[in-house]
Design a protein around this motif. Structure first.
Motif: not given
Length: 274
Positions: A19-26, A46-48, A54-66
């Motif tokens: 499950p995803s956290t509300p904070a991550l979704v927001e 995907a994260a172990s 945190a690294d994946l989310v930061a890269r996604r927020v920076a605009g890298q394709p999911l």
């Protein structure tokens, strides 16, 4: 090298996705991710470790394709590997698969040009059972990715420009040529979403001044490499259809247009007479 537009959202969670956290979704939603809930679940799965997440989310927020972060995309119900820099298959390109199946007979000889990750060939190899089948791309990263996806499917992947690397004895013997060639006009590439413009190979997007430069070459080659009665199946923008139909007619082939409003896709097929 492949076609154009926004990457298709990966909306199917793999088994066991947490499950995803509300904070991550927001956070994802604030970054402009339309499918924030789905993306959050996929990133968590995907994260172990928390640091990896945190690294994946930061890269996604920076605009890298999911899809580049996950390393795969769901394409027609099949998980297809997508490496960084490689064109992400769009859902609308599933129309090329159905259009190709509709015009192709049993045990065809098939070539996919501008194959990118090889996603079209992954589906076509399973649904058409070709007697021989190959894929081609000019981008080394795409060739490497396609070879991984097509290992074990009996589909060699050639590195080179369109028909050039194919065995010469195949000329005039192909039943199906399918290509999601680049068709974005050069000046419009700068207007594409950053996910595509900054993270996919330019050669997979830029179709020349009117978007049809590569497609003209595909049409000219197909007229020579297809067997009589064989078909070319390509994708194009809606505004380009009339010009592309004219190009195909001038090459001696008989074109037809296939549209799918649900997918938002337009395919153009062309039969070599005979």
């Amino acid at each position: 090298m492949t076609g154009t537009g926004d990457p298709a959202p990966v909306s199917k969670s793999p088994p066991g996705a947490g499950p995803s956290t509300p904070a991550l979704v927001e956070r994802l939603r604030a970054a402009g991710c339309v499918y924030a809930e789905d993306e959050a679940e996929l990133l968590v799965a995907a994260a172990s470790t928390p640091d990896a997440l945190a690294d994946l989310v930061a890269r996604r927020v920076a605009g890298q394709p999911l899809e580049h972060l996950l390393g795969w995309v769901d394409f027609g119900g099949v998980r297809v590997a997508v490496d960084p820099g490689v064109f992400v298959p769009r859902a609308r390109s599933l129309l090329l698969v159905s259009a190709a199946i509709a015009v192709t007979g049993p045990a065809p000889a098939v070539v996919e040009l501008c194959c990118g990750s090889g996603a079209l060939s992954v589906l076509l190899a399973g649904r058409l059972a070709p007697r021989f089948h190959a894929a081609v791309d000019v981008d080394p990263a795409a060739v490497a990715c396609a070879r991984r996806n097509l290992t074990g499917r009996g589909v060699p992947v050639y590195a080179g420009d369109l028909f050039a690397p194919l065995p010469s004895e195949w000329r005039g013997r192909l039943d199906l040529v399918v290509a999601n060639a680049p068709y974005v006009p050069t000046e419009a590439v700068a207007l594409m979403p950053p996910e595509a413009r900054l993270h996919e190979a330019r050669v997979a997007l830029d179709g020349g001044s009117d978007g049809l430069t590569v497609l003209r070459r595909v049409a000219a080659g197909a007229a020579e490499w297809l067997a009589p009665g064989g078909h070319l199946v390509v994708e194009a923008g809606e505004s380009q259809v009339a010009a592309l139909v004219a190009v195909l007619g001038e090459s001696g082939m008989v074109p037809a247009v296939v549209r799918d409003d649900d997918l938002g896709g337009t395919a153009v097929t062309a039969r070599r007479p005979g």
